[in-house]
Motif scaffolding. Sequence first.
Motif, mmCIF file in Angstrom:
data_model
loop_
_atom_site.group_PDB
_atom_site.id
_atom_site.type_symbol
_atom_site.label_atom_id
_atom_site.label_comp_id
_atom_site.label_asym_id
_atom_site.label_seq_id
_atom_site.Cartn_x
_atom_site.Cartn_y
_atom_site.Cartn_z
ATOM 1 N N GLU A 72 0.794 -1.230 0.000
ATOM 2 C CA GLU A 72 0.000 0.000 0.000
ATOM 3 C C GLU A 72 0.827 1.281 0.000
ATOM 4 O OE1 GLU A 72 -3.038 -0.318 3.001
ATOM 5 O OE2 GLU A 72 -3.873 -2.117 2.086
ATOM 6 N N GLU A 73 2.031 1.210 -0.583
ATOM 7 C CA GLU A 73 2.827 2.416 -0.778
ATOM 8 C C GLU A 73 2.298 3.209 -1.972
ATOM 9 O OE1 GLU A 73 7.123 1.870 -0.707
ATOM 10 O OE2 GLU A 73 6.804 0.019 0.436
ATOM 11 N N TYR A 74 1.709 2.498 -2.928
ATOM 12 C CA TYR A 74 1.128 3.105 -4.123
ATOM 13 C C TYR A 74 -0.249 2.511 -4.366
ATOM 14 C CZ TYR A 74 6.020 4.251 -5.146
ATOM 15 O OH TYR A 74 7.298 4.711 -5.073
ATOM 16 N N PHE A 75 -1.072 3.262 -5.105
ATOM 17 C CA PHE A 75 -2.362 2.757 -5.558
ATOM 18 C C PHE A 75 -2.179 2.162 -6.939
ATOM 19 C CE2 PHE A 75 -3.607 6.353 -2.791
ATOM 20 C CZ PHE A 75 -4.366 5.653 -1.874
ATOM 21 N N TYR A 76 -3.036 1.257 -7.314
ATOM 22 C CA TYR A 76 -3.014 0.756 -8.684
ATOM 23 C C TYR A 76 -4.316 1.107 -9.371
ATOM 24 C CZ TYR A 76 -5.651 -3.342 -6.922
ATOM 25 O OH TYR A 76 -6.576 -4.179 -6.345
ATOM 26 N N PRO A 77 -4.310 1.250 -10.684
ATOM 27 C CA PRO A 77 -3.179 1.016 -11.561
ATOM 28 C C PRO A 77 -2.087 2.066 -11.367
ATOM 29 C CG PRO A 77 -5.042 1.854 -12.827
ATOM 30 C CD PRO A 77 -5.519 1.626 -11.425
ATOM 31 N N LEU A 78 -0.876 1.578 -11.363
ATOM 32 C CA LEU A 78 0.311 2.432 -11.276
ATOM 33 C C LEU A 78 0.907 2.490 -12.675
ATOM 34 C CD1 LEU A 78 2.306 3.921 -9.305
ATOM 35 C CD2 LEU A 78 3.657 1.836 -9.397
ATOM 36 N N VAL A 79 1.108 3.691 -13.194
ATOM 37 C CA VAL A 79 1.588 3.880 -14.558
ATOM 38 C C VAL A 79 2.994 4.442 -14.516
ATOM 39 C CG1 VAL A 79 1.166 5.057 -16.760
ATOM 40 C CG2 VAL A 79 -0.769 4.332 -15.336
ATOM 41 N N THR A 80 3.898 3.796 -15.252
ATOM 42 C CA THR A 80 5.269 4.289 -15.349
ATOM 43 C C THR A 80 5.667 4.426 -16.814
ATOM 44 O OG1 THR A 80 6.354 2.112 -15.341
ATOM 45 C CG2 THR A 80 5.900 3.112 -13.199
ATOM 46 N N VAL A 81 6.548 5.376 -17.061
ATOM 47 C CA VAL A 81 7.179 5.529 -18.364
ATOM 48 C C VAL A 81 8.669 5.403 -18.102
ATOM 49 C CG1 VAL A 81 7.643 7.088 -20.284
ATOM 50 C CG2 VAL A 81 5.337 6.964 -19.319
ATOM 51 N N ASN A 82 9.267 4.379 -18.669
ATOM 52 C CA ASN A 82 10.693 4.102 -18.464
ATOM 53 C C ASN A 82 11.047 4.089 -16.971
ATOM 54 O OD1 ASN A 82 10.970 3.897 -21.197
ATOM 55 N ND2 ASN A 82 11.936 5.880 -21.450
ATOM 56 N N GLU A 83 10.244 3.373 -16.210
ATOM 57 C CA GLU A 83 10.441 3.161 -14.780
ATOM 58 C C GLU A 83 10.284 4.438 -13.948
ATOM 59 O OE1 GLU A 83 13.888 0.780 -13.886
ATOM 60 O OE2 GLU A 83 13.279 -0.802 -15.264
ATOM 61 N N HIS A 84 9.730 5.477 -14.530
ATOM 62 C CA HIS A 84 9.446 6.705 -13.797
ATOM 63 C C HIS A 84 7.944 6.738 -13.536
ATOM 64 C CE1 HIS A 84 8.476 11.060 -13.492
ATOM 65 N NE2 HIS A 84 9.515 11.017 -12.701
ATOM 66 N N ILE A 85 7.547 6.853 -12.282
ATOM 67 C CA ILE A 85 6.127 6.858 -11.945
ATOM 68 C C ILE A 85 5.475 8.126 -12.472
ATOM 69 C CG2 ILE A 85 4.429 6.888 -10.068
ATOM 70 C CD1 ILE A 85 6.468 5.255 -8.418
ATOM 71 N N VAL A 86 4.415 7.930 -13.254
ATOM 72 C CA VAL A 86 3.705 9.036 -13.870
ATOM 73 C C VAL A 86 2.333 9.233 -13.227
ATOM 74 C CG1 VAL A 86 2.779 9.932 -16.038
ATOM 75 C CG2 VAL A 86 4.894 8.626 -16.044
ATOM 76 N N ALA A 87 1.689 8.140 -12.850
ATOM 77 C CA ALA A 87 0.343 8.244 -12.291
ATOM 78 C C ALA A 87 0.019 7.002 -11.477
ATOM 79 C CB ALA A 87 -0.681 8.393 -13.411
ATOM 80 N N GLU A 88 -0.887 7.179 -10.530
ATOM 81 C CA GLU A 88 -1.404 6.042 -9.776
ATOM 82 C C GLU A 88 -2.884 6.270 -9.537
ATOM 83 O OE1 GLU A 88 -0.040 5.720 -5.612
ATOM 84 O OE2 GLU A 88 1.064 7.562 -5.978
ATOM 85 N N GLY A 89 -3.613 5.182 -9.427
ATOM 86 C CA GLY A 89 -5.061 5.295 -9.300
ATOM 87 C C GLY A 89 -5.670 5.588 -10.651
ATOM 88 N N ASN A 90 -6.369 6.676 -10.766
ATOM 89 C CA ASN A 90 -6.997 7.081 -12.029
ATOM 90 C C ASN A 90 -6.024 7.988 -12.780
ATOM 91 O OD1 ASN A 90 -8.867 7.507 -14.040
ATOM 92 N ND2 ASN A 90 -10.058 8.994 -12.881
ATOM 93 N N PRO A 91 -5.309 7.480 -13.798
ATOM 94 C CA PRO A 91 -4.255 8.272 -14.435
ATOM 95 C C PRO A 91 -4.789 9.438 -15.257
ATOM 96 C CG PRO A 91 -4.555 6.205 -15.597
ATOM 97 C CD PRO A 91 -5.437 6.161 -14.387
ATOM 98 N N ASN A 92 -4.020 10.514 -15.274
ATOM 99 C CA ASN A 92 -4.321 11.697 -16.059
ATOM 100 C C ASN A 92 -3.533 11.582 -17.370
ATOM 101 O OD1 ASN A 92 -3.947 14.340 -17.222
ATOM 102 N ND2 ASN A 92 -4.732 15.187 -15.308
ATOM 103 N N LEU A 93 -4.244 11.522 -18.479
ATOM 104 C CA LEU A 93 -3.611 11.331 -19.777
ATOM 105 C C LEU A 93 -2.624 12.449 -20.105
ATOM 106 C CD1 LEU A 93 -3.623 9.287 -22.043
ATOM 107 C CD2 LEU A 93 -5.491 10.543 -23.100
ATOM 108 N N LYS A 94 -2.932 13.680 -19.708
ATOM 109 C CA LYS A 94 -2.029 14.797 -19.974
ATOM 110 C C LYS A 94 -0.677 14.601 -19.293
ATOM 111 C CE LYS A 94 -5.456 18.351 -20.844
ATOM 112 N NZ LYS A 94 -5.974 19.668 -20.470
ATOM 113 N N LEU A 95 -0.683 14.050 -18.086
ATOM 114 C CA LEU A 95 0.581 13.799 -17.383
ATOM 115 C C LEU A 95 1.396 12.715 -18.076
ATOM 116 C CD1 LEU A 95 -0.614 13.923 -13.663
ATOM 117 C CD2 LEU A 95 0.590 15.702 -14.951
ATOM 118 N N VAL A 96 0.719 11.693 -18.562
ATOM 119 C CA VAL A 96 1.408 10.620 -19.286
ATOM 120 C C VAL A 96 2.011 11.182 -20.571
ATOM 121 C CG1 VAL A 96 1.139 8.386 -20.445
ATOM 122 C CG2 VAL A 96 -0.081 8.829 -18.299
ATOM 123 N N PHE A 97 1.218 11.958 -21.319
ATOM 124 C CA PHE A 97 1.718 12.560 -22.549
ATOM 125 C C PHE A 97 2.881 13.509 -22.271
ATOM 126 C CE2 PHE A 97 -2.504 12.189 -25.130
ATOM 127 C CZ PHE A 97 -2.305 10.828 -25.253
#
Length: 106
Positions: A72-97
């Motif tokens: 429980e250090e992070y929520f899922y879904p946990l999204v990473t780009v090249n092993e860098h955490i970008v979002a957790e829980g409900n991801p924001n597409l703008k942050l991923v882009f």
Amino acid sequence: MDNQALTLTVFGAEEKCASCVHLPSAKETFEWLEAAISRKFPDIPFTAVYVDIETSAMNAWQKKMAEAIQDEEYFYPLVTVNEHIVAEGNPNLKLVFAEIEKWKKS
């Protein structure tokens, strides 16, 4: 662009977390992100990986992240780009882009 290939990794589980009941599943989030990135960045080849935190962590980093989610250090879904955490829980597409744009410029 740097020499490192772009890798999107989404960590999740079959069972939704209690606070995510009304959101898409982690697997659905993965599929949505993969499609959105392909449309937004058709010129960038990338690898998309879905990791089930209970069954499919393959390498040491994936295992470490899966354990952190289970602890429980992070929520899922946990999204990473090249092993860098970008979002957790409900991801924001703008942050991923934005993270992909940073990668393109490096």
